[in-house]
Design a protein around this motif. Structure first.
Motif, PDB file in Angstrom:
ATOM      1  N   ILE A 140      -3.525  11.982  42.376  1.00 12.16           N
ATOM      2  CA  ILE A 140      -3.674  10.615  41.903  1.00 12.16           C
ATOM      3  C   ILE A 140      -2.963  10.504  40.557  1.00 12.16           C
ATOM      4  O   ILE A 140      -3.300  11.223  39.614  1.00 12.16           O
ATOM      5  N   PRO A 142      -2.406   7.443  38.166  1.00 16.92           N
ATOM      6  CA  PRO A 142      -2.763   6.025  38.044  1.00 16.92           C
ATOM      7  C   PRO A 142      -1.859   5.235  37.093  1.00 16.92           C
ATOM      8  O   PRO A 142      -2.337   4.442  36.288  1.00 16.92           O
ATOM      9  N   TYR A 166      -4.722   2.602  41.044  1.00 17.13           N
ATOM     10  CA  TYR A 166      -5.627   3.748  41.065  1.00 17.13           C
ATOM     11  C   TYR A 166      -6.126   4.128  39.672  1.00 17.13           C
ATOM     12  O   TYR A 166      -6.754   5.159  39.498  1.00 17.13           O
TER      13      TYR A 166
END
Length: 182
Positions: A140, A142, A166
């Motif tokens: 992830i 973001p 995210y």
């Protein structure tokens, strides 16, 4: 954020975050936010200083000079197909004070436990994924950036989540953003 709320609601999450007076408050806040969104039955391991909180089922601390303790702590948990390690340690200052070979050694021992790893990462020079090129189950990042191919070319992850959607906001920040939107 819905990524965590929906997919991991009934899972056991073990968070590893860096924290001390010089870095890490954002890492801890992300762990707290995710923990509070899912089910509050999760575990926190801080590297550096202990973060005092009652928001987790267990709260452990590992000093930077004793990273092997992470493996001992993780081995105490019953790991199954619903157990995930959420690793949030991407920080250039942290990389300067911890030996690279030590990080790689610990990471490989973590992988031997067969726990699924979610890496919340940064971009470019602060990226754990790019610096160490170690496989994870979920990556992830973001942030908005253009060079996604840079991360995918190593074939070390099958599940990528890139973009600001995210970004992990606390409930207070979400309310503030709604109030200040034009």
């Amino acid at each position: 954020m819905d990524l965590f709320k929906n997919k991991y609601f009934n899972s056991k999450l073990i968070f590893i975050s860096i924290y001390n007076e010089e870095f890490g408050m954002g890492h801890i806040k992300r762990s707290l936010t995710i923990n509070n969104k899912v089910n509050n039955k999760n575990h926190l391991i801080t590297i550096g200083d202990k973060y005092e909180t009652n928001d987790f089922s267990s709260n452990h601390n590992v000093k930077i000079n004793n990273l092997n303790k992470i493996i001992k702590i993780i081995s105490k948990f019953q790991i199954n197909n619903k157990t995930f390690l959420v690793l949030d340690i991407s920080n250039s200052y942290f990389y300067k004070i911890v030996n690279s070979s030590k990080i790689i050694s610990i990471f490989k021992k973590i992988k031997e436990t067969k726990i699924k790893i979610i890496l919340i990462d940064s971009i470019e020079k602060e990226s754990f994924f790019l610096k160490y090129k170690l496989s994870v189950n979920y990556l992830i990042i973001p942030y908005s950036f253009n060079n996604h191919k840079k991360y995918k070319k190593f074939n070390l992850c099958k599940n990528y989540f890139f973009s600001q959607k995210y970004f992990i906001y606390s409930n207070k920040m979400i309310l503030l953003r709604k109030k200040t939107s034009i």
